[in-house]
Design a protein around this motif. Structure first.
Motif, PDB file in Angstrom:
ATOM      1  N   LEU A  38     -10.769  72.457  85.660  1.00 35.55           N
ATOM      2  CA  LEU A  38      -9.966  73.672  85.835  1.00 35.55           C
ATOM      3  C   LEU A  38     -10.836  74.921  85.842  1.00 35.55           C
ATOM      4  N   SER A  39     -11.958  74.879  85.118  1.00 38.95           N
ATOM      5  CA  SER A  39     -12.839  76.043  85.121  1.00 38.95           C
ATOM      6  C   SER A  39     -13.572  76.177  86.448  1.00 38.95           C
ATOM      7  N   LEU A 140      -2.222  79.677  96.063  1.00 38.93           N
ATOM      8  CA  LEU A 140      -3.615  79.903  95.700  1.00 38.93           C
ATOM      9  C   LEU A 140      -4.281  80.921  96.621  1.00 38.93           C
ATOM     10  N   ARG A 141      -3.862  80.975  97.869  1.00 37.60           N
ATOM     11  CA  ARG A 141      -4.405  81.985  98.774  1.00 37.60           C
ATOM     12  C   ARG A 141      -3.917  83.384  98.401  1.00 37.60           C
ATOM     13  N   ALA A 142      -2.680  83.464  97.940  1.00 37.51           N
ATOM     14  CA  ALA A 142      -2.089  84.778  97.662  1.00 37.51           C
ATOM     15  C   ALA A 142      -2.393  85.282  96.259  1.00 37.51           C
ATOM     16  N   ALA A 143      -2.642  84.368  95.311  1.00 36.35           N
ATOM     17  CA  ALA A 143      -2.818  84.746  93.905  1.00 36.35           C
ATOM     18  C   ALA A 143      -4.193  84.286  93.430  1.00 36.35           C
ATOM     19  N   PRO A 144      -5.215  85.119  93.521  1.00 34.97           N
ATOM     20  CA  PRO A 144      -6.590  84.680  93.254  1.00 34.97           C
ATOM     21  C   PRO A 144      -6.871  84.303  91.811  1.00 34.97           C
ATOM     22  N   ARG A 145      -6.020  84.680  90.860  1.00 29.24           N
ATOM     23  CA  ARG A 145      -6.281  84.334  89.455  1.00 29.24           C
ATOM     24  C   ARG A 145      -5.355  83.230  88.956  1.00 29.24           C
ATOM     25  N   LEU A 146      -4.650  82.606  89.862  1.00 26.31           N
ATOM     26  CA  LEU A 146      -3.737  81.535  89.499  1.00 26.31           C
ATOM     27  C   LEU A 146      -4.472  80.193  89.462  1.00 26.31           C
ATOM     28  N   ARG A 147      -4.089  79.331  88.516  1.00 25.25           N
ATOM     29  CA  ARG A 147      -4.569  77.953  88.459  1.00 25.25           C
ATOM     30  C   ARG A 147      -3.352  77.022  88.512  1.00 25.25           C
ATOM     31  N   LEU A 148      -3.515  75.885  89.214  1.00 21.05           N
ATOM     32  CA  LEU A 148      -2.471  74.876  89.302  1.00 21.05           C
ATOM     33  C   LEU A 148      -3.001  73.555  88.763  1.00 21.05           C
ATOM     34  N   LEU A 149      -2.206  72.905  87.934  1.00 20.72           N
ATOM     35  CA  LEU A 149      -2.514  71.569  87.425  1.00 20.72           C
ATOM     36  C   LEU A 149      -1.361  70.666  87.837  1.00 20.72           C
ATOM     37  N   ALA A 150      -1.620  69.742  88.756  1.00 23.17           N
ATOM     38  CA  ALA A 150      -0.562  68.904  89.320  1.00 23.17           C
ATOM     39  C   ALA A 150      -0.676  67.475  88.806  1.00 23.17           C
ATOM     40  N   THR A 151       0.466  66.779  88.763  1.00 27.23           N
ATOM     41  CA  THR A 151       0.466  65.337  88.506  1.00 27.23           C
ATOM     42  C   THR A 151       1.154  64.661  89.686  1.00 27.23           C
ATOM     43  N   SER A 152       0.580  63.551  90.133  1.00 30.98           N
ATOM     44  CA  SER A 152       1.104  62.886  91.317  1.00 30.98           C
ATOM     45  C   SER A 152       0.539  61.476  91.383  1.00 30.98           C
ATOM     46  N   ARG A 153       1.249  60.599  92.094  1.00 37.82           N
ATOM     47  CA  ARG A 153       0.709  59.258  92.304  1.00 37.82           C
ATOM     48  C   ARG A 153      -0.518  59.297  93.202  1.00 37.82           C
ATOM     49  N   GLN A 154      -0.678  60.389  93.989  1.00 36.30           N
ATOM     50  CA  GLN A 154      -1.856  60.543  94.816  1.00 36.30           C
ATOM     51  C   GLN A 154      -2.181  62.020  94.934  1.00 36.30           C
ATOM     52  N   ALA A 155      -3.426  62.326  95.315  1.00 34.00           N
ATOM     53  CA  ALA A 155      -3.855  63.716  95.423  1.00 34.00           C
ATOM     54  C   ALA A 155      -3.057  64.444  96.493  1.00 34.00           C
ATOM     55  N   LEU A 156      -2.938  65.767  96.344  1.00 32.49           N
ATOM     56  CA  LEU A 156      -2.182  66.559  97.310  1.00 32.49           C
ATOM     57  C   LEU A 156      -2.914  66.665  98.639  1.00 32.49           C
ATOM     58  N   GLY A 157      -4.245  66.633  98.596  1.00 32.66           N
ATOM     59  CA  GLY A 157      -5.009  66.664  99.840  1.00 32.66           C
ATOM     60  C   GLY A 157      -5.250  68.041 100.397  1.00 32.66           C
ATOM     61  N   THR A 158      -5.319  69.058  99.532  1.00 35.02           N
ATOM     62  CA  THR A 158      -5.555  70.424  99.993  1.00 35.02           C
ATOM     63  C   THR A 158      -7.006  70.816  99.756  1.00 35.02           C
ATOM     64  N   ALA A 159      -7.451  71.844 100.473  1.00 38.18           N
ATOM     65  CA  ALA A 159      -8.827  72.315 100.355  1.00 38.18           C
ATOM     66  C   ALA A 159      -9.092  72.819  98.941  1.00 38.18           C
ATOM     67  N   GLY A 160     -10.264  72.479  98.399  1.00 40.98           N
ATOM     68  CA  GLY A 160     -10.657  72.949  97.082  1.00 40.98           C
ATOM     69  C   GLY A 160     -10.071  72.169  95.924  1.00 40.98           C
ATOM     70  N   GLU A 161      -9.246  71.205  96.208  1.00 39.08           N
ATOM     71  CA  GLU A 161      -8.614  70.419  95.142  1.00 39.08           C
ATOM     72  C   GLU A 161      -9.629  69.485  94.490  1.00 39.08           C
ATOM     73  N   GLN A 162      -9.567  69.387  93.169  1.00 40.51           N
ATOM     74  CA  GLN A 162     -10.281  68.354  92.440  1.00 40.51           C
ATOM     75  C   GLN A 162      -9.242  67.433  91.822  1.00 40.51           C
ATOM     76  N   SER A 163      -9.505  66.151  91.830  1.00 39.75           N
ATOM     77  CA  SER A 163      -8.537  65.200  91.273  1.00 39.75           C
ATOM     78  C   SER A 163      -9.202  64.304  90.256  1.00 39.75           C
ATOM     79  N   LEU A 164      -8.434  63.887  89.312  1.00 37.11           N
ATOM     80  CA  LEU A 164      -8.885  62.967  88.268  1.00 37.11           C
ATOM     81  C   LEU A 164      -7.910  61.812  88.193  1.00 37.11           C
ATOM     82  N   ALA A 165      -8.390  60.606  88.406  1.00 35.58           N
ATOM     83  CA  ALA A 165      -7.556  59.417  88.242  1.00 35.58           C
ATOM     84  C   ALA A 165      -7.424  59.135  86.750  1.00 35.58           C
ATOM     85  N   VAL A 166      -6.224  59.291  86.242  1.00 39.45           N
ATOM     86  CA  VAL A 166      -6.008  59.100  84.806  1.00 39.45           C
ATOM     87  C   VAL A 166      -6.048  57.600  84.514  1.00 39.45           C
ATOM     88  N   PRO A 167      -6.986  57.172  83.686  1.00 40.04           N
ATOM     89  CA  PRO A 167      -7.094  55.738  83.415  1.00 40.04           C
ATOM     90  C   PRO A 167      -6.050  55.287  82.409  1.00 40.04           C
TER      91      PRO A 167
END
Length: 791
Positions: A38-39, A140-167
């Motif tokens: 997130l950092s 994220l394009r409109a709000a430069p100081r916003l952070r998003l933390l998503a949960t999903s069965r698969q990554a969203l697939g957007t530019a700049g996204e980092q994903s972590l497979a929760v073991p």
């Protein structure tokens, strides 16, 4: 007199995350990694199979990182949202943004977040993957100081996204040496089993006698938290060894599924199959039938929708209790009632079973009919002592109401029922988060139901009020003209009464006060003739305000007092609160500030209990005007600061009461002139920093929160030395360079930086740099102009 609920509280940090009801086990490494990600990235997605604990990990990280996000940490639960067109609206509701305008929800959301340093958890994105990706990209394009933390069965697939497979939870290596009992107990999968088992079986402990069985159970379940928790529930009836034996028997039959499906998916499915088959026939029936509910349900709804054809109504309570014991239903405490929620994984499974049974159509229709009736009952009980309880209940049932409306409008023969239902929910739309959504439902239903009948006439005047609140007076005018035409042609006196009432609001909005008064008087006469106390009270309140506006105090007081009599005769609270607000305006204009303040505070107390932000906003306006009249200009400026943020959050200042804006402007000019620009700005910003709860306490008690410092004097959490080092970190210096600059050991510099990160709740030097910049910005802001006036 409409309202939607308050947006982000004004000023201090807001955290909107559910409280943990069971202990959080393990995940230290994963939590640290997510914080690191997130950092470095503004979008982090936690991926993994259902039941692996993605949501729980995301909420823990969000809670631990909350100090890094001064503008709030929020949870948007998307599992209940099946319609992708409502995604932005759903996130807007989760952030408690209440906007009366007719703008698209996405535009409202972008505008709200544009300058905020906040974290939003988007939970359960998998069924709306592409839509969530587009939403994330836009935000994220409109709000430069916003952070998003998503949960999903698969990554969203957007530019700049980092994903972590929760073991899955950690377990010992089956091929490694046998760990000691103490070492085994430290593995997260085993810890979860033991802690949950101790809650089920008092005194349960990991021992040499049960350690092998416990480890094998956790291994059979692949360390999936949901699987472990569901299995542990069976310890109410089974020993650990019996539980293992049954797992072995069941899972041996379920290992030959599709090779394209991950084993963990098959394991969780098998576990749910097993849990389902361990239920009695009636419990299975209730599980499947309860899957038609969205969000949560109460016992009355379960009895109405799920009974019959194999389950007597009287059996529902016991069956619900059994499903709660089996962790199929989760018990939720609410002030007015107990409700039950089903995990989305289990609800989806139940819906599959329901479809297989051939009952799905029947249960969906029963669900639809039940909530159609609930909306009608709420409308009938609108004006009376049960009013607040109904408002609260409808808020809790919103997901189910939405589903019922979707089902009504999906069947051609039920569209008129959907139209009536959307109209019945008028006060639900205007006293909670859902005004924009309510108007969309009514627009959709009106487009489908074109028959020129009484239902359409009523829906038109209903929708016109929502349009007036959104300041969309042209649309309101067109709807009122058609409604009045239908009312005249069909001889519908109630329709003509409401058409006159809302036409009066339009005229008042346009500055045509004399025409508005004539229309309000017509509405009063028609509502008296039809015996409708709701319309009568509304018309009298508006007449009181209109007469006050033209300086006719006797007329204003007379109409207000008559409205109070009508409300008191029915034990009604909400319209009474607005009547007191209207009376307070005229009493203030007469110069009796003490009585005016008492009236506004009594009204504010009720509006606060109902969480009606429009009512709260108008109350705060009048209290600010009163303070300026009493020469308490610092208080007036603070209340104006509160209002600047509140009206911006609502999105439509003075909605339906725009003619009062001139009093706001006069108050602001008087306070600024009396205090001078620097003192006015300081007090204004002090009010803007208050949370909503603090602002309301200040309005009611005239006392600022204890410890509230003057603008620019809020104490730093850092020591002077730490502040000095934080400045150097913000300049981009390395630990070695900081140590050299301050002539201290590098280890000492590193220790200070660790303390800084700990105190601020940060995980990276970049966050420290942002924090330092924020401190400079806030200090410099004291000499700037206040936020743009939104009156």
């Amino acid at each position: 007199m409409g309202a939607v609920a308050t947006g982000t509280p004004t000023g201090r940090q807001t955290v909107r995350l559910p409280a943990e009801v069971t202990s959080f086990v393990g995940r230290r490494h994963e939590a640290a990694e997510v914080k690191r990600m997130l950092s470095a990235s503004r979008l982090v997605t936690l991926t993994g199979v259902g039941g692996v604990g993605k949501t729980r990990l995301a909420l823990r990280v969000a809670d631990e990182a909350r100090r890094a996000f001064p503008d709030g940490v929020w949870l948007a639960e998307l599992a209940e949202l099946d319609n992708p067109t409502l995604l932005a609206q759903g996130v807007t509701e989760a952030l408690q943004i209440r906007d009366h305008s007719s703008r698209p929800a996405m535009d409202i959301l972008v505008d709200h977040l544009r300058d905020r340093q906040a974290l939003i958890v988007l939970d359960n994105c998998e069924h709306l993957l592409e839509d969530c990706a587009r939403l994330a990209d836009r935000l994220l394009r409109a709000a430069p100081r916003l952070r998003l933390l998503a949960t999903s069965r698969q990554a969203l697939g957007t530019a700049g996204e980092q994903s972590l497979a929760v073991p899955t939870l950690g377990l010992p290596d089956p091929d490694g040496p046998r760990p000691s009992l103490a070492a085994l107990a430290r593995w997260d999968g085993v810890r979860l089993f033991v802690e949950r088992a101790a809650a089920i079986v008092p005194g349960f402990e990991l021992s040499e006698d049960n350690r092998d069985a416990v480890e094998l159970i956790c291994r059979r379940l692949d360390g999936i938290p949901l699987g472990i928790e569901l299995a542990v529930v069976r310890l109410r009836a089974l020993s650990v060894q019996q539980l293992l034996d049954r797992l072995d028997d069941r899972f041996r039959l379920l290992t030959t599924g599709s090779r394209t499906v991950l084993p963990r998916h098959r394991t969780l499915r098998a576990l749910i199959d097993w849990s389902y088959e361990l239920c009695t026939e009636r419990e299975r029936l209730l599980w499947a039938r309860a899957s038609v509910f969205a969000g949560s349900l109460d016992l009355e709804a379960a009895e109405a929708v799920c009974s019959g054809e194999g389950i007597d109504r009287g059996e529902i309570l016991d069956l619900v209790a059994e499903l709660v014991d089996k962790s199929v239903l989760l018990r939720e405490e609410h002030p007015t009632a107990v409700r039950y929620r089903m995990l989305d994984t289990l609800r989806s499974y139940g819906r599959e079973r329901l479809a297989e049974s051939g009952e799905e159509t029947v249960r969906v229709r029963r669900h639809r009919d039940y909530y159609r009736g609930l909306a009608a009952d709420a409308r009938a009980a609108l004006f009376g002592p049960a009013q607040v309880q109904w408002f609260t209940r409808l808020h809790l049932e919103h997901a189910n109401l939405r589903t019922a409306l979707e089902n009504c409008l999906a069947e051609p023969e039920q569209t008129e029922c959907g139209l009536d239902m959307a109209a019945d929910l008028l006060y639900h739309w205007i006293t909670s988060y859902y005004l924009g959504e309510g108007r969309r439902w009514l627009d959709q239903a009106l487009a489908l139901c074109t028959e020129p009948d009484g239902s359409r006439a009523r829906a038109l005047w209903t929708n016109s009020w929502l349009a007036v609140i959104q300041s969309d007076v042209d649309a309101a005018t067109a709807m009122l003209e058609e409604s009045r035409s239908l009312g005249t042609r069909l001889g519908l006196e109630p329709v003509l009464a409401y058409a006159a009432l809302y036409s009066g609001m339009v005229a008042m909005y346009r500055g045509e006060t004399r025409s508005a008064i004539a229309l309000y008087e017509e509405a009063v006469a028609r509502h008296r003739a039809t015996g409708d106390p709701v319309g009568l009270a509304l018309a009298l309140i508006r007449l009181s305000l209109a007469h006050s506006f033209i300086g006719d105090s006797p007329g204003a007081i007379a109409h207000g007092e008559e409205s109070l009599e009508v409300c008191d005769a029915y034990g009604e609270g909400w319209h009474r609160a607005y009547t007191m607000m209207a009376l307070g305006v005229d009493v203030w204009r007469q110069g009796d500030t003490v009585r005016a303040a008492a009236l506004e505070k009594e009204s504010l107390t009720f509006n606060r209990s109902l969480d009606d932000p429009l009512g709260v906003g108008v109350n705060l306006e009048v209290l600010a005007w009163i303070a300026a009249t009493e020469q308490d200009h610092s208080r007036a400026a603070r209340l104006l600061g509160v209002l600047a943020t509140l009206w911006h959050a609502i999105g439509a200042p003075h909605s339906g009461y725009g003619h009062l804006a001139r009093y706001h402007e006069e108050c602001q000019a008087a306070a600024r002139g009396a205090l001078g620009k620097p003192a006015f700005n300081a007090a204004y910003r002090q009010g803007a920093r208050l949370s909503l709860a603090e602002a309301l306490e200040y309005a009611l008690e005239d006392e600022l929160p204890s410890g509230e410092a003057a603008v620019g004097e809020q104490p730093s959490p850092l020591t002077p030395r730490e502040s000095e080092i934080a400045q150097l970190v913000a300049q981009g210096l390395s630990n070695k360079e900081i140590a050299s600059s301050l002539v201290i050991a590098q280890r000492t510099a590193e220790g200070h930086i660790e303390h800084i990160l700990s105190k601020l709740g940060f995980t990276s030097r970049a966050q420290v740099a942002v924090w330092v910049a924020e401190q400079h910005r806030d200090t410099e802001a004291d000499d700037e102009r206040p936020p743009e006036d939104t009156a």
